[in-house]
Scaffold this motif. Structure first.
Motif, short mmCIF file in Angstrom:
data_model
loop_
_atom_site.label_atom_id
_atom_site.label_comp_id
_atom_site.label_asym_id
_atom_site.label_seq_id
_atom_site.Cartn_x
_atom_site.Cartn_y
_atom_site.Cartn_z
N TRP A 1 30.97 45.33 40.38
CA TRP A 1 29.88 45.44 39.41
C TRP A 1 28.81 44.39 39.69
O TRP A 1 27.62 44.70 39.72
CB TRP A 1 30.43 45.26 38.00
N HIS A 2 29.22 43.16 39.88
CA HIS A 2 28.27 42.06 40.08
C HIS A 2 27.45 42.27 41.34
O HIS A 2 26.22 42.11 41.34
CB HIS A 2 29.04 40.74 40.15
N GLY A 3 28.11 42.64 42.43
CA GLY A 3 27.38 42.87 43.68
C GLY A 3 26.41 44.03 43.57
O GLY A 3 25.28 43.97 44.05
N GLY A 4 26.86 45.12 42.92
CA GLY A 4 25.99 46.29 42.75
C GLY A 4 24.80 45.99 41.86
O GLY A 4 23.67 46.44 42.13
N LEU B 1 25.91 40.44 49.14
CA LEU B 1 25.90 40.22 47.69
C LEU B 1 27.30 40.34 47.09
O LEU B 1 27.67 39.58 46.19
CB LEU B 1 24.95 41.21 47.02
N ILE B 2 28.09 41.30 47.57
CA ILE B 2 29.45 41.47 47.08
C ILE B 2 30.31 40.27 47.47
O ILE B 2 31.10 39.76 46.66
CB ILE B 2 30.07 42.78 47.60
N LEU B 3 30.14 39.77 48.69
CA LEU B 3 30.96 38.66 49.15
C LEU B 3 30.55 37.33 48.51
O LEU B 3 31.41 36.45 48.31
CB LEU B 3 30.85 38.53 50.67
N THR B 4 29.28 37.17 48.18
CA THR B 4 28.81 35.89 47.65
C THR B 4 28.78 35.90 46.13
O THR B 4 29.67 35.36 45.47
CB THR B 4 27.42 35.55 48.22
N PHE B 5 27.77 36.53 45.53
CA PHE B 5 27.65 36.54 44.07
C PHE B 5 28.78 37.34 43.42
O PHE B 5 29.11 37.09 42.26
CB PHE B 5 26.31 37.12 43.65
N GLY B 6 29.37 38.28 44.15
CA GLY B 6 30.51 39.01 43.61
C GLY B 6 31.81 38.23 43.80
O GLY B 6 32.34 37.64 42.86
N PHE B 7 32.30 38.19 45.01
CA PHE B 7 33.58 37.54 45.31
C PHE B 7 33.52 36.03 45.08
O PHE B 7 34.41 35.44 44.44
CB PHE B 7 33.96 37.84 46.76
N ALA C 1 33.63 40.29 30.71
CA ALA C 1 34.92 39.92 30.10
C ALA C 1 35.67 41.17 29.65
O ALA C 1 36.89 41.27 29.84
CB ALA C 1 34.68 38.99 28.91
N TRP C 2 34.95 42.11 29.07
CA TRP C 2 35.56 43.38 28.67
C TRP C 2 36.10 44.13 29.89
O TRP C 2 37.23 44.65 29.87
CB TRP C 2 34.52 44.23 27.94
N LEU C 3 35.32 44.16 30.94
CA LEU C 3 35.73 44.85 32.17
C LEU C 3 36.94 44.16 32.79
O LEU C 3 37.88 44.81 33.26
CB LEU C 3 34.56 44.86 33.15
N CYS C 4 36.93 42.83 32.75
CA CYS C 4 38.04 42.05 33.32
C CYS C 4 39.32 42.26 32.53
O CYS C 4 40.40 42.48 33.10
CB CYS C 4 37.65 40.58 33.34
N GLN C 5 39.22 42.22 31.20
CA GLN C 5 40.41 42.44 30.38
C GLN C 5 40.97 43.84 30.58
O GLN C 5 42.19 44.04 30.66
CB GLN C 5 40.07 42.21 28.91
N GLY C 6 40.09 44.83 30.66
CA GLY C 6 40.54 46.20 30.85
C GLY C 6 41.29 46.40 32.16
O GLY C 6 42.20 47.24 32.25
N SER C 7 40.92 45.63 33.18
CA SER C 7 41.59 45.73 34.48
C SER C 7 42.70 44.69 34.64
O SER C 7 43.01 44.28 35.76
CB SER C 7 40.56 45.59 35.61
N ARG C 8 43.25 44.25 33.49
CA ARG C 8 44.38 43.32 33.46
C ARG C 8 44.04 42.00 34.12
O ARG C 8 44.85 41.39 34.79
CB ARG C 8 45.61 43.96 34.10
N PHE C 9 42.81 41.56 33.92
CA PHE C 9 42.28 40.31 34.44
C PHE C 9 42.28 40.25 35.97
O PHE C 9 42.28 39.17 36.56
CB PHE C 9 43.00 39.11 33.83
N SER C 10 42.27 41.43 36.58
CA SER C 10 41.89 41.51 37.99
C SER C 10 40.37 41.52 38.05
O SER C 10 39.71 42.10 37.19
CB SER C 10 42.44 42.79 38.62
N ILE C 11 39.80 40.88 39.07
CA ILE C 11 38.35 40.83 39.16
C ILE C 11 37.80 41.81 40.21
O ILE C 11 36.61 41.77 40.51
CB ILE C 11 37.85 39.41 39.48
N VAL C 12 38.65 42.68 40.73
CA VAL C 12 38.16 43.64 41.73
C VAL C 12 37.02 44.49 41.18
O VAL C 12 35.95 44.59 41.80
CB VAL C 12 39.33 44.51 42.25
N PRO C 13 37.16 45.13 39.99
CA PRO C 13 36.02 45.88 39.44
C PRO C 13 34.83 44.99 39.12
O PRO C 13 33.68 45.40 39.28
CB PRO C 13 36.60 46.52 38.16
N VAL C 14 35.10 43.76 38.67
CA VAL C 14 34.02 42.82 38.33
C VAL C 14 33.22 42.44 39.57
O VAL C 14 31.98 42.36 39.53
CB VAL C 14 34.61 41.57 37.66
N ILE C 15 33.89 42.21 40.68
CA ILE C 15 33.21 41.88 41.93
C ILE C 15 32.26 42.99 42.33
O ILE C 15 31.10 42.75 42.70
CB ILE C 15 34.24 41.63 43.05
#
Length: 261
Positions: A220-223, A131-137, A204-218
């Motif tokens: 979150w989405h997988g979890g 799930l992290i690799l597909t719907f997340g990453f 979008a809020w999470l992405c902006q807070g992490s300087r538009f890195s998607i590591v936390p977003v990935i």
């Protein structure tokens, strides 16, 4: 904002995903008996990732790809954003499990937690990795890793998130004709759409807070998909977790509106 880049991204993301999903749709609707891979539905989630890479290359060559990847997968953000993701996962899990107990009268079957027949033979750790690799990453490399920051060059973060949500919703369209989860939604599709829209605001809020890195977003989405996509979550956990996303998204929408004002 480069409109050409956006159109290439949307076209390639939809085209790659829908091409991978087409045999599944034909088999389900017309018994076409086409050969498919074991996890072909999940492979479709790499459409946005490939769309972002192709659009970046076609507009700016290898430099464009490097710049996109360097920002999207950067770890140069405050560690607290990983803590926020972990905290949200814990809250969603506790509330979802408690709701399952109250609604069904029994605790979830722990040996089946997070598992789904759509990913046979995998334990909870293997399921989470997929799930992290597909719907997340795979997905987030395009939606929040490419599309959101490109739109944000012209629009507010809130409006950018809502535009992403609309494109994200339509990307799922073929699944409503072959995937059992989507086919059986019925009127629940409206709740799904609302949850996805406010989920786009939250991410979008999470992405902006992490300087538009998607590591936390990935993560979150997988979890989130692990909690809501298991076979036993459809009784209560998926609904309650989606409601939490909507509540969080509403609160963030008001915050973003005040910031804009």
């Amino acid at each position: 904002m480069n409109k050409k880049k956006l159109w290439i991204f949307v076209g390639m993301s939809y085209g790659i995903t829908w091409l991978l999903w087409l045999p599944l749709l034909l088999n389900r609707q017309w018994d076409a008996d086409l050969p498919v891979l074991k996890y072909q539905f999940y492979l479709g989630s790499f459409g946005p990732l490939l769309g972002a890479a192709i659009a970046s290359f076609m507009v700016a060559g290898r430099t464009g790809v490097r710049q996109w990847a360097a920002r999207a997968y950067s770890f140069r953000f405050a560690p607290r954003w990983l803590g926020i993701v972990a905290a949200m996962a814990a809250v969603y899990g506790i509330v979802g499990i408690t709701a399952h107990r109250l609604i069904t009268g029994a605790w979830p079957i722990w040996s089946q937690f997070g598992l789904t027949d759509k990913l046979p033979g995998l334990n909870v750790w293997g399921t989470m990795l997929v799930l992290i690799l597909t719907f997340g990453f795979g997905e987030e490399s395009g939606w929040r890793g490419f599309l959101l920051p490109e739109l944000h060059k012209r629009f507010s973060l809130m409006n950018s998130a809502l535009i992403v949500a609309g494109i994200w919703m339509l990307w799922h369209l073929p699944a409503f004709w072959f995937n059992e989860t989507y086919m059986h939604m019925g009127p629940g599709v409206f709740g799904w759409a609302i949850s996805l829209a406010y989920g786009s605001v939250l991410l979008a809020w999470l992405c902006q807070g992490s300087r538009f890195s998607i590591v936390p977003v990935i993560l979150w989405h997988g979890g989130f998909d692990l909690l809501t996509g298991s076979d036993q979550s459809d009784q209560a956990m998926a609904m309650v977790c989606s409601m939490l996303v909507i509540i969080h998204g509403v609160l963030l929408s008001r915050k973003m509106a005040r910031m804009k004002a």
